[in-house]
Design an enzyme around this catalytic site. Structure first.
Site, PDB file in Angstrom:
ATOM      1  N   GLU A 187      -8.786   0.037  -2.806  1.00  0.00           N
ATOM      2  CA  GLU A 187      -9.663  -0.027  -1.641  1.00  0.00           C
ATOM      3  C   GLU A 187     -10.503   1.240  -1.571  1.00  0.00           C
ATOM      4  OE1 GLU A 187      -6.482  -2.329   1.318  1.00  0.00           O
ATOM      5  OE2 GLU A 187      -7.106  -0.275   1.737  1.00  0.00           O
ATOM      6  N   HIS A 196      -4.577  11.584   0.822  1.00  0.00           N
ATOM      7  CA  HIS A 196      -3.329  10.964   0.374  1.00  0.00           C
ATOM      8  C   HIS A 196      -3.424  10.616  -1.109  1.00  0.00           C
ATOM      9  CE1 HIS A 196      -5.811   7.606   1.725  1.00  0.00           C
ATOM     10  NE2 HIS A 196      -5.491   7.804   2.996  1.00  0.00           N
ATOM     11  N   THR A 223      -7.799   6.024   9.942  1.00  0.00           N
ATOM     12  CA  THR A 223      -7.537   4.846   9.133  1.00  0.00           C
ATOM     13  C   THR A 223      -8.717   3.890   9.299  1.00  0.00           C
ATOM     14  OG1 THR A 223      -5.929   3.081   8.685  1.00  0.00           O
ATOM     15  CG2 THR A 223      -6.302   3.661  11.006  1.00  0.00           C
ATOM     16  N   ARG A 273       3.900  18.449   1.744  1.00  0.00           N
ATOM     17  CA  ARG A 273       4.782  19.503   1.249  1.00  0.00           C
ATOM     18  C   ARG A 273       4.225  20.177   0.003  1.00  0.00           C
ATOM     19  NH1 ARG A 273      10.438  20.584   1.538  1.00  0.00           N
ATOM     20  NH2 ARG A 273      10.783  22.472   0.288  1.00  0.00           N
ATOM     21  N   GLY A 306       1.099  -1.403   4.288  1.00  0.00           N
ATOM     22  CA  GLY A 306       1.588  -0.094   3.894  1.00  0.00           C
ATOM     23  C   GLY A 306       2.282   0.645   5.015  1.00  0.00           C
ATOM     24  N   HIS A 307       1.536   0.978   6.064  1.00  0.00           N
ATOM     25  CA  HIS A 307       2.047   1.855   7.122  1.00  0.00           C
ATOM     26  C   HIS A 307       3.336   1.315   7.731  1.00  0.00           C
ATOM     27  CE1 HIS A 307       1.784   4.878  10.294  1.00  0.00           C
ATOM     28  NE2 HIS A 307       2.059   3.918  11.153  1.00  0.00           N
ATOM     29  N   HIS A 337      -3.826  -4.737   7.842  1.00  0.00           N
ATOM     30  CA  HIS A 337      -3.890  -3.637   8.797  1.00  0.00           C
ATOM     31  C   HIS A 337      -2.950  -3.893   9.969  1.00  0.00           C
ATOM     32  CE1 HIS A 337      -5.937   0.211   9.456  1.00  0.00           C
ATOM     33  NE2 HIS A 337      -5.541   0.025  10.705  1.00  0.00           N
ATOM     34  N   HIS A 343      -5.733   3.356  -1.492  1.00  0.00           N
ATOM     35  CA  HIS A 343      -7.022   3.587  -0.845  1.00  0.00           C
ATOM     36  C   HIS A 343      -7.401   5.051  -1.028  1.00  0.00           C
ATOM     37  CE1 HIS A 343      -9.786   2.560   2.787  1.00  0.00           C
ATOM     38  NE2 HIS A 343     -10.277   3.570   2.109  1.00  0.00           N
ATOM     39  N   ASN A 387       0.853  -1.184   0.000  1.00  0.00           N
ATOM     40  CA  ASN A 387       0.000   0.000   0.000  1.00  0.00           C
ATOM     41  C   ASN A 387       0.891   1.238   0.000  1.00  0.00           C
ATOM     42  OD1 ASN A 387      -1.668   2.202   0.841  1.00  0.00           O
ATOM     43  ND2 ASN A 387      -3.158   0.760   1.659  1.00  0.00           N
TER      44      ASN A 387
END
Length: 251
Positions: free
Chosen positions: A72, A50, A109, A18, A223-224, A200, A43, A7
């Site tokens: 997603e 994002h 999230t 930025r 992802g995270h 997750h 997602h 992800n």
């Protein structure tokens, strides 16, 4: 073999903080693909905090001849600004998989799965539409949900087990009950004719025990944690490269 789908939302978070185009989401995905991942996940949300629709289109082009693309999102969220809605975005980009998630703008999230006794009838025609566009459909579901079998009844191909509670329990050191709940959910899904994904808060520490207990898992979307770990594992090499550039410029 379980597919790793990376992800890349967090790359977009950093870029958006930025402004401009850096870091480049497509380049990050290309790097992940070169390293051997089997899929890319995004997602997109209506608030575009994002991943943006233009990212989805660019990543669809990148993955078309390489790896699976998984989009997603909340199928009930209406279009907003340049966000055309999940179904429209999927109809345009034709990902391999659509993972439906009941998240809202107020959630930092995704933090829970679908209640299919409440939302199943609303989801049924949307699932049918998404499958018409050629993608399989996965539903984000809580481990231990009484609704797992209903996912098959309304036309889903897979479920994605929400692994946040398992990851939290793992960090406390008392994860056996949550792991057993996930394993039982996976077995129920397979018995109902559904394939199983998971995601997750999975990371390098908790993923191995999870997969050993759930041999049914076809795909993990991470992802995270993965992006966070890359900050450490890639930092020394990046600093060294900068020093080489400086040295070359001063020589």
């Amino acid at each position: 073999m379980t597919v790793l789908s990376v992800n890349v939302n967090k790359i977009a978070v950093l870029r958006n903080s930025r402004g401009g185009v850096l870091p480049d989401v497509v380049e990050a995905a290309r790097c992940c693909i070169a390293a051997g991942c089997g899929g890319i996940t995004v997602h997109p949300r209506p608030d575009q905090r994002h991943i943006r629709p233009d990212d989805v289109r660019a990543l669809a082009a990148l993955t078309a001849a390489t790896v699976e693309f998984n989009i997603e999102g909340n199928p009930f969220a209406p279009p907003r600004g340049s966000y055309p809605g999940l179904s429209a975005l999927i109809a345009e980009t034709r990902p391999a998989q659509a993972t439906l998630v009941p998240d809202g703008d107020g959630q930092i999230t995704s933090d829970h799965g679908f209640d299919l006794r409440r939302d199943g009838e609303r989801l049924k025609p949307l699932i049918r539409e998404l499958k018409f566009h050629g993608c399989r459909v996965s539903l984000f579901m809580d481990a231990g949900s009484p609704d797992i079998e209903l996912a098959a009844d309304i036309g889903a191909d897979r479920i994605e087990i929400y692994t946040g509670p398992y990851a939290e329990a793992f960090s406390r050191g008392d994860y056996a009950a949550e792991l057993a709940r996930c394993a039982d959910t996976a077995r129920r899904a397979r018995a109902a004719g559904l394939a199983v994904n998971a995601g997750h808060d999975l990371d390098q520490r908790n993923l191995g025990p999870f997969l050993r207990a759930l041999p049914e898992v076809e795909e993990v979307s991470i992802g995270h944690a993965l992006i966070g770990e890359a900050l450490y594992d890639g930092l020394a090499a990046t600093v060294a490269n900068y020093l080489k550039v400086i040295a070359a410029a001063r020589s």
